[in-house]
Motif scaffolding. Structure first.
Motif, short mmCIF file in Angstrom:
data_model
loop_
_atom_site.label_atom_id
_atom_site.label_comp_id
_atom_site.label_asym_id
_atom_site.label_seq_id
_atom_site.Cartn_x
_atom_site.Cartn_y
_atom_site.Cartn_z
N PHE A 1 84.06 104.02 53.69
CA PHE A 1 82.79 103.43 54.11
C PHE A 1 82.17 102.61 52.98
O PHE A 1 81.72 101.48 53.19
N LEU A 2 82.14 103.16 51.76
CA LEU A 2 81.53 102.45 50.64
C LEU A 2 82.24 101.14 50.32
O LEU A 2 81.62 100.21 49.81
N CYS A 3 83.52 101.08 50.60
CA CYS A 3 84.29 99.86 50.31
C CYS A 3 84.27 98.87 51.47
O CYS A 3 84.85 97.79 51.36
N SER A 4 83.59 99.21 52.54
CA SER A 4 83.54 98.33 53.71
C SER A 4 82.26 97.51 53.71
O SER A 4 81.30 97.80 52.99
N GLU A 5 82.25 96.49 54.56
CA GLU A 5 81.06 95.64 54.69
C GLU A 5 79.90 96.39 55.32
O GLU A 5 78.76 95.93 55.27
N ARG A 6 80.16 97.53 55.93
CA ARG A 6 79.07 98.35 56.47
C ARG A 6 78.19 98.91 55.35
O ARG A 6 77.09 99.36 55.60
N ALA A 7 78.70 98.88 54.12
CA ALA A 7 77.94 99.33 52.96
C ALA A 7 77.63 98.16 52.04
O ALA A 7 77.57 98.30 50.82
N SER A 8 77.38 96.99 52.63
CA SER A 8 77.28 95.76 51.85
C SER A 8 76.09 95.71 50.90
O SER A 8 76.07 94.87 49.99
N TYR A 9 75.08 96.57 51.08
CA TYR A 9 73.93 96.56 50.18
C TYR A 9 74.02 97.66 49.13
O TYR A 9 73.10 97.84 48.33
N ALA A 10 75.13 98.35 49.10
CA ALA A 10 75.35 99.41 48.11
C ALA A 10 76.02 98.79 46.89
O ALA A 10 77.19 98.42 46.94
N VAL A 11 75.26 98.66 45.80
CA VAL A 11 75.75 98.00 44.60
C VAL A 11 75.27 98.77 43.37
O VAL A 11 74.07 99.07 43.25
N GLY A 12 76.19 99.10 42.48
CA GLY A 12 75.82 99.68 41.20
C GLY A 12 75.24 101.08 41.28
O GLY A 12 74.51 101.50 40.38
N ALA A 13 75.59 101.82 42.31
CA ALA A 13 75.04 103.15 42.51
C ALA A 13 76.10 104.23 42.28
O ALA A 13 77.30 103.95 42.26
N THR A 14 75.63 105.45 42.10
CA THR A 14 76.52 106.61 41.98
C THR A 14 76.14 107.60 43.07
O THR A 14 74.97 107.99 43.17
N TYR A 15 77.11 107.99 43.86
CA TYR A 15 76.87 108.84 45.01
C TYR A 15 77.50 110.22 44.79
O TYR A 15 78.67 110.31 44.42
N PHE A 16 76.72 111.26 45.04
CA PHE A 16 77.21 112.62 44.92
C PHE A 16 77.69 113.10 46.29
O PHE A 16 76.95 113.05 47.27
N VAL A 17 78.94 113.56 46.33
CA VAL A 17 79.52 114.14 47.53
C VAL A 17 79.95 115.54 47.13
O VAL A 17 81.08 115.78 46.72
N ASP A 18 79.01 116.48 47.17
CA ASP A 18 79.22 117.74 46.47
C ASP A 18 78.72 118.99 47.19
O ASP A 18 78.63 120.07 46.59
N GLY A 19 78.37 118.87 48.47
CA GLY A 19 77.93 120.05 49.20
C GLY A 19 76.68 120.69 48.62
O GLY A 19 76.44 121.88 48.81
N GLY A 20 75.87 119.90 47.91
CA GLY A 20 74.64 120.42 47.31
C GLY A 20 74.81 121.02 45.94
O GLY A 20 73.87 121.65 45.42
N MET A 21 75.97 120.81 45.31
CA MET A 21 76.25 121.45 44.03
C MET A 21 75.33 120.95 42.91
O MET A 21 74.99 121.72 42.00
N LEU A 22 74.93 119.68 42.96
CA LEU A 22 74.04 119.15 41.93
C LEU A 22 72.71 119.88 41.95
O LEU A 22 72.08 120.01 43.02
N ARG A 23 72.26 120.35 40.78
CA ARG A 23 71.07 121.20 40.73
C ARG A 23 69.79 120.43 40.42
O ARG A 23 68.74 121.04 40.27
N THR A 24 69.90 119.13 40.31
CA THR A 24 68.72 118.33 40.02
C THR A 24 68.60 117.23 41.07
O THR A 24 69.39 117.17 42.01
N ILE A 25 67.61 116.34 40.90
CA ILE A 25 67.44 115.27 41.88
C ILE A 25 68.11 114.01 41.35
O ILE A 25 68.40 113.89 40.17
#
Length: 263
Positions: free
Chosen positions: A239-263
């Motif tokens: 999805f991130l590599c498709s044109e459906r995500a065309s406004y997603a630039v320079g971001a970092t996305y967490f795919v972690d089931g809520g593991m990250l303990r901060t915001i």
């Protein structure tokens, strides 16, 4: 949802097993052609043949070590020679570590730097011009939750993955004028063959309940109380590599089931 990836060309490192192989299959399912890279020639060529057969796309397995300049150059040349360039690069090759900072030798630091950071630098340097010539593209760097929430036993991995995230941000700013989008993903617990291998080894002395060991890890670290599947993560990559995500630039996305303990 049509992701608009049919006949695009995706280059995926670490593509013969685990997350990389899952990503290659997910791109192929959308009709993209794939060039997968890994060190084991027999395995990468066999997996590519299976993808081509199962999804009806062109799939090529290329044996190289992307931790070396020569390996990266050979992959760039293969993309140009076999496909006339590429549209998508997924920098996925990587591995965990186990050391202390005070005891890890320079050679180990350098090896992980070459694998996690310089491979992404060299491949972007080689493949971005191909993307530019084709009208744009996408680069996705597979980092780790450890880039932001380090695990105590693998400082070399933590540091180099954090560097990969910073590289992604800088590269995004440099390439966005050419319609090339760069993002990073920080996965949490993903059930790869390496995790299963480790669980089998660690649980063997106490009866071999490797599934129970993995569940204990998930219970401790992930509020969702399970490991993610390779397929769940691969779908996010696509999805991130498709044109459906065309406004997603320079971001970092967490795919972690809520593991990250901060915001």
């Amino acid at each position: 949802m049509d992701l608009g990836l049919r006949d695009k060309v995706a280059v995926i490192t670490g593509g013969s097993v685990g997350i990389g192989l899952g990503a290659a299959k997910a791109f192929a399912r959308e009709g993209a052609h794939v060039l997968i890279a890994a060190r084991d020639r027999d395995r990468v060529e066999a997996e590519a043949a299976t993808i081509a057969r199962d999804f009806g796309v062109t799939a090529i397995g290329h044996a190289c070590d992307v931790a070396t300049a020569d390996g990266c150059a050979s992959l760039v040349d293969r993309a140009a020679g076999d496909f006339g360039g590429c549209d998508i690069l997924v920098n996925n090759a990587g591995t965990g570590s186990n050391e202390t900072i005070l005891e890890a030798p320079d050679e180990k630091w350098q090896a992980y730097w070459d694998l996690h950071v310089m491979a992404a630098v060299r491949l972007a340097r080689g493949l971005a011009p191909q993307m530019k010539a084709r009208g744009g593209g996408a680069i996705l760097n597979n980092a780790s939750i450890c880039a932001a929430q380090p695990l105590w036993y693998e400082p070399v991995y933590n540091v180099t993955k954090a560097a990969l995230v910073m590289l992604s941000k800088n590269l995004a700013n440099e390439l966005v004028p050419f319609n090339i989008r760069v993002n990073a993903v920080n996965p949490g617990l993903i059930l790869t063959p390496d995790w299963i291998k480790t669980a089998r080894q660690l649980s063997a002395p106490t009866g071999g309940d490797w599934q129970g060991y993995l569940q204990s890890v998930a219970d401790e670290h992930a509020p969702i109380k399970r490991f993610g599947t390779v397929e769940e993560l691969a779908d996010f990559f696509v999805f991130l590599c498709s044109e459906r995500a065309s406004y997603a630039v320079g971001a970092t996305y967490f795919v972690d089931g809520g593991m990250l303990r901060t915001i």
